[in-house]
Every structure is written in C-alpha cells, then in structure tokens.
Design an enzyme around this catalytic site. Structure first.
Site, PDB file in Angstrom:
ATOM      1  N   ASP A   7      16.937  39.077   9.794  1.00  0.00           N
ATOM      2  CA  ASP A   7      17.202  38.265   8.607  1.00  0.00           C
ATOM      3  C   ASP A   7      18.526  38.670   7.962  1.00  0.00           C
ATOM      4  O   ASP A   7      18.778  39.845   7.699  1.00  0.00           O
ATOM      5  CB  ASP A   7      16.056  38.455   7.618  1.00  0.00           C
ATOM      6  CG  ASP A   7      16.130  37.525   6.436  1.00  0.00           C
ATOM      7  OD1 ASP A   7      16.669  36.415   6.574  1.00  0.00           O
ATOM      8  OD2 ASP A   7      15.637  37.910   5.357  1.00  0.00           O
ATOM      9  N   TYR A  35      10.031  22.790   6.870  1.00  0.00           N
ATOM     10  CA  TYR A  35      11.032  22.904   7.920  1.00  0.00           C
ATOM     11  C   TYR A  35      10.456  23.515   9.178  1.00  0.00           C
ATOM     12  O   TYR A  35       9.726  24.487   9.147  1.00  0.00           O
ATOM     13  CB  TYR A  35      12.287  23.637   7.445  1.00  0.00           C
ATOM     14  CG  TYR A  35      12.073  24.981   6.802  1.00  0.00           C
ATOM     15  CD1 TYR A  35      12.319  26.155   7.504  1.00  0.00           C
ATOM     16  CD2 TYR A  35      11.655  25.066   5.482  1.00  0.00           C
ATOM     17  CE1 TYR A  35      12.143  27.388   6.900  1.00  0.00           C
ATOM     18  CE2 TYR A  35      11.478  26.286   4.877  1.00  0.00           C
ATOM     19  CZ  TYR A  35      11.721  27.449   5.596  1.00  0.00           C
ATOM     20  OH  TYR A  35      11.530  28.664   4.996  1.00  0.00           O
ATOM     21  N   GLN A  68       7.413  27.057  14.985  1.00  0.00           N
ATOM     22  CA  GLN A  68       6.755  27.323  13.711  1.00  0.00           C
ATOM     23  C   GLN A  68       7.186  26.251  12.720  1.00  0.00           C
ATOM     24  O   GLN A  68       8.293  25.737  12.798  1.00  0.00           O
ATOM     25  CB  GLN A  68       7.207  28.703  13.221  1.00  0.00           C
ATOM     26  CG  GLN A  68       6.554  29.232  11.991  1.00  0.00           C
ATOM     27  CD  GLN A  68       6.969  30.691  11.752  1.00  0.00           C
ATOM     28  OE1 GLN A  68       6.924  31.516  12.655  1.00  0.00           O
ATOM     29  NE2 GLN A  68       7.393  30.991  10.543  1.00  0.00           N
ATOM     30  N   HIS A  93      20.731  31.523   4.083  1.00  0.00           N
ATOM     31  CA  HIS A  93      20.045  32.402   5.014  1.00  0.00           C
ATOM     32  C   HIS A  93      20.318  32.025   6.467  1.00  0.00           C
ATOM     33  O   HIS A  93      20.589  30.869   6.785  1.00  0.00           O
ATOM     34  CB  HIS A  93      18.533  32.339   4.789  1.00  0.00           C
ATOM     35  CG  HIS A  93      18.112  32.715   3.411  1.00  0.00           C
ATOM     36  ND1 HIS A  93      17.074  32.107   2.764  1.00  0.00           N
ATOM     37  CD2 HIS A  93      18.593  33.639   2.542  1.00  0.00           C
ATOM     38  CE1 HIS A  93      16.920  32.642   1.561  1.00  0.00           C
ATOM     39  NE2 HIS A  93      17.835  33.570   1.398  1.00  0.00           N
ATOM     40  N   ASN A 152       7.327  25.797   8.477  1.00  0.00           N
ATOM     41  CA  ASN A 152       7.211  26.506   7.208  1.00  0.00           C
ATOM     42  C   ASN A 152       7.225  25.517   6.054  1.00  0.00           C
ATOM     43  O   ASN A 152       7.768  24.418   6.180  1.00  0.00           O
ATOM     44  CB  ASN A 152       8.393  27.469   7.030  1.00  0.00           C
ATOM     45  CG  ASN A 152       8.490  28.459   8.168  1.00  0.00           C
ATOM     46  OD1 ASN A 152       7.502  28.975   8.654  1.00  0.00           O
ATOM     47  ND2 ASN A 152       9.715  28.720   8.600  1.00  0.00           N
ATOM     48  N   LYS A 185      17.420  39.467  -3.528  1.00  0.00           N
ATOM     49  CA  LYS A 185      18.131  39.516  -2.250  1.00  0.00           C
ATOM     50  C   LYS A 185      19.309  38.547  -2.235  1.00  0.00           C
ATOM     51  O   LYS A 185      20.408  38.898  -1.796  1.00  0.00           O
ATOM     52  CB  LYS A 185      17.149  39.192  -1.112  1.00  0.00           C
ATOM     53  CG  LYS A 185      17.758  39.147   0.265  1.00  0.00           C
ATOM     54  CD  LYS A 185      16.699  38.863   1.313  1.00  0.00           C
ATOM     55  CE  LYS A 185      16.656  37.404   1.636  1.00  0.00           C
ATOM     56  NZ  LYS A 185      15.824  37.068   2.805  1.00  0.00           N
ATOM     57  N   ASP A 186      19.099  37.322  -2.737  1.00  0.00           N
ATOM     58  CA  ASP A 186      20.160  36.316  -2.687  1.00  0.00           C
ATOM     59  C   ASP A 186      21.299  36.592  -3.672  1.00  0.00           C
ATOM     60  O   ASP A 186      22.410  36.110  -3.481  1.00  0.00           O
ATOM     61  CB  ASP A 186      19.588  34.917  -2.920  1.00  0.00           C
ATOM     62  CG  ASP A 186      18.772  34.430  -1.729  1.00  0.00           C
ATOM     63  OD1 ASP A 186      18.907  35.011  -0.637  1.00  0.00           O
ATOM     64  OD2 ASP A 186      18.009  33.465  -1.900  1.00  0.00           O
ATOM     65  N   GLU A 205       7.200   7.730  11.230  1.00  0.00           N
ATOM     66  CA  GLU A 205       7.178   8.796  12.222  1.00  0.00           C
ATOM     67  C   GLU A 205       8.329   9.721  11.862  1.00  0.00           C
ATOM     68  O   GLU A 205       9.494   9.351  11.995  1.00  0.00           O
ATOM     69  CB  GLU A 205       7.370   8.235  13.634  1.00  0.00           C
ATOM     70  CG  GLU A 205       6.216   7.398  14.104  1.00  0.00           C
ATOM     71  CD  GLU A 205       6.438   6.817  15.500  1.00  0.00           C
ATOM     72  OE1 GLU A 205       7.603   6.751  15.963  1.00  0.00           O
ATOM     73  OE2 GLU A 205       5.446   6.420  16.113  1.00  0.00           O
ATOM     74  N   LYS A 240      16.879  24.815  12.392  1.00  0.00           N
ATOM     75  CA  LYS A 240      15.921  24.351  11.382  1.00  0.00           C
ATOM     76  C   LYS A 240      16.025  22.841  11.221  1.00  0.00           C
ATOM     77  O   LYS A 240      17.116  22.304  11.104  1.00  0.00           O
ATOM     78  CB  LYS A 240      16.221  24.993  10.018  1.00  0.00           C
ATOM     79  CG  LYS A 240      16.083  26.490   9.980  1.00  0.00           C
ATOM     80  CD  LYS A 240      16.453  27.025   8.610  1.00  0.00           C
ATOM     81  CE  LYS A 240      16.360  28.536   8.575  1.00  0.00           C
ATOM     82  NZ  LYS A 240      16.734  29.069   7.254  1.00  0.00           N
ATOM     83  N   HIS A 256      21.962  28.544   5.884  1.00  0.00           N
ATOM     84  CA  HIS A 256      21.287  27.423   5.244  1.00  0.00           C
ATOM     85  C   HIS A 256      20.760  27.821   3.869  1.00  0.00           C
ATOM     86  O   HIS A 256      20.281  28.935   3.681  1.00  0.00           O
ATOM     87  CB  HIS A 256      20.112  26.955   6.118  1.00  0.00           C
ATOM     88  CG  HIS A 256      19.214  25.994   5.417  1.00  0.00           C
ATOM     89  ND1 HIS A 256      17.952  26.341   4.954  1.00  0.00           N
ATOM     90  CD2 HIS A 256      19.400  24.703   5.065  1.00  0.00           C
ATOM     91  CE1 HIS A 256      17.402  25.286   4.367  1.00  0.00           C
ATOM     92  NE2 HIS A 256      18.252  24.290   4.424  1.00  0.00           N
ATOM     93  N   ARG A 288       0.812  -1.224   0.000  1.00  0.00           N
ATOM     94  CA  ARG A 288       0.000   0.000   0.000  1.00  0.00           C
ATOM     95  C   ARG A 288       0.841   1.269   0.000  1.00  0.00           C
ATOM     96  O   ARG A 288       0.379   2.335  -0.353  1.00  0.00           O
ATOM     97  CB  ARG A 288      -0.913   0.038   1.226  1.00  0.00           C
ATOM     98  CG  ARG A 288      -1.869  -1.131   1.311  1.00  0.00           C
ATOM     99  CD  ARG A 288      -2.505  -1.208   2.671  1.00  0.00           C
ATOM    100  NE  ARG A 288      -1.445  -1.462   3.664  1.00  0.00           N
ATOM    101  CZ  ARG A 288      -1.598  -1.344   4.976  1.00  0.00           C
ATOM    102  NH1 ARG A 288      -2.752  -0.964   5.470  1.00  0.00           N
ATOM    103  NH2 ARG A 288      -0.608  -1.603   5.794  1.00  0.00           N
ATOM    104  N   ARG A 328      17.746  28.829  -2.989  1.00  0.00           N
ATOM    105  CA  ARG A 328      17.254  29.666  -1.887  1.00  0.00           C
ATOM    106  C   ARG A 328      18.331  29.658  -0.818  1.00  0.00           C
ATOM    107  O   ARG A 328      18.692  28.619  -0.300  1.00  0.00           O
ATOM    108  CB  ARG A 328      15.939  29.131  -1.346  1.00  0.00           C
ATOM    109  CG  ARG A 328      14.787  29.249  -2.334  1.00  0.00           C
ATOM    110  CD  ARG A 328      13.483  28.816  -1.664  1.00  0.00           C
ATOM    111  NE  ARG A 328      12.394  28.759  -2.590  1.00  0.00           N
ATOM    112  CZ  ARG A 328      11.373  29.627  -2.599  1.00  0.00           C
ATOM    113  NH1 ARG A 328      11.340  30.616  -1.732  1.00  0.00           N
ATOM    114  NH2 ARG A 328      10.395  29.492  -3.466  1.00  0.00           N
TER     115      ARG A 328
END
Length: 185
Positions: A143, A132, A46, A62, A48, A169-170, A28, A72, A119, A23, A59
C-alpha cells in the site's frame, strides 16, 4: 455500454446503458466479455465498498506496488464524488498529469483506472457509497500513496477543501517529486 475518451492513456470512462420507464431503470453495469474486449483483459478478484459520510471527505491518492498492483473499476452507487486518477508511470508522456470526473448514482458512469495510476476522490454530497472492483487483493505491505493536494500535480478539486476530511495517513503522503519510481510506462 459505451466508452468515453479521456486524455490519459489507459484510463476509460464507461457509461452503462439504462433502460427506464415509470418504475425506474435497469442497467447492466458490468459484463466480463465486453470489458475484456473493449477496455482491459483483466481478472477482477475482489469488490470493495466504502461509505464517506461528510461532504469534503477525501480518500487518496492511493495505489499498490507489484505484485499487488491494482486496476480499479470505480462507480458511485449513492451520492456524488469527484473521482481522480494521476499517472505515476515513469516514462509516460502524461507522467504527473491527472484526470477527474464526477461519478454519481444519477449518471451511472464508471472509471477504469489501471495499475500505474494513483486514485482518489472527494465527496460532493453527504453519504457517498463507492463500489469498486479490483484486480488484486489489498496488501498492507504494498500500500502506497501520493499527497492529494500536491501543488505540482494541481488537481482542481471542485469544492473548497480547506477543511477536507482526511485520514492521518493521507495527510502525510509524499509529493510527486518525492515519490520513488513505482511503475514503468
């Protein structure tokens, strides 16, 4: 779940166990007590999720400054990415060194990146979805970033990135040599 050793102190590669049959599988992917006992005694505040549609989307790199520095726990729930952490802890024996690993829906692996690391990731296939958990909320004032292709760091991205898809920005983040001290080992 098992932990795979990685060369930079503080990082941890986590491989959840998958129980499968005809199936599909069950896994976990996070257990608070296990994580606190085996990886880091932290609170996640949080979770994201991001979608990167194009192959070669980068990306990062950061991070956030205190008091909003983030640990993270990163996993790829659709697609495949090359996930990278760079040690930016002043005084660390591995300062400026990087670690990268492939995270994918298929391998189910996760990377724990504590505060003190920059990261980022590059997408290896279209339509990558990354999830994450973070230990602090986003703070625009805290930031910061590091240039993703700084030759002094020498990240070996696993695909040609002459046409990397980047945010404005990057494209203009500082190099490691121009990065003000942000964390202490």
């Amino acid at each position: 779940m098992t932990i795979t050793s990685v060369p930079l102190a503080g990082l941890a590669k986590i491989v959840p166990t998958r129980l499968g049959d005809h199936r599909g599988y069950f896994s976990e992917v996070f257990k608070d007590g296990w994580f606190r006992e085996n990886v880091a005694d932290v609170n996640f505040v949080q979770e994201n999720e991001s979608l990167s549609a194009a192959v070669g989307t980068v990306r990062g790199l950061h991070f956030q400054l205190e008091p909003f520095a983030q640990g993270k726990l990163v996993r790829c729930i659709a697609g495949r990415i090359f996930d990278v952490a760079v040690d930016i802890r002043t005084g660390s024996p591995t300062y400026g060194q990087w670690y990268g690993t492939e995270l994918s829906k298929e391998n189910g692996e996760q990377l724990w990146i504590p505060a003190g690391f920059a990261h980022g990731f590059a997408t290896l296939v279209p339509d990558c979805v990354i999830s994450y958990k973070v230990t602090a909320p986003y703070s625009a004032a805290s930031d910061r970033g590091l240039l993703w292709n700084d030759p002094a760091i020498g990240i070996k991205w696993p695909l040609p990135l002459d046409n990397a898809v980047l945010s404005e920005k990057d494209k203009v983040q500082p190099t490691l040599a121009n990065l003000p001290p942000s964390f202490t080992y």
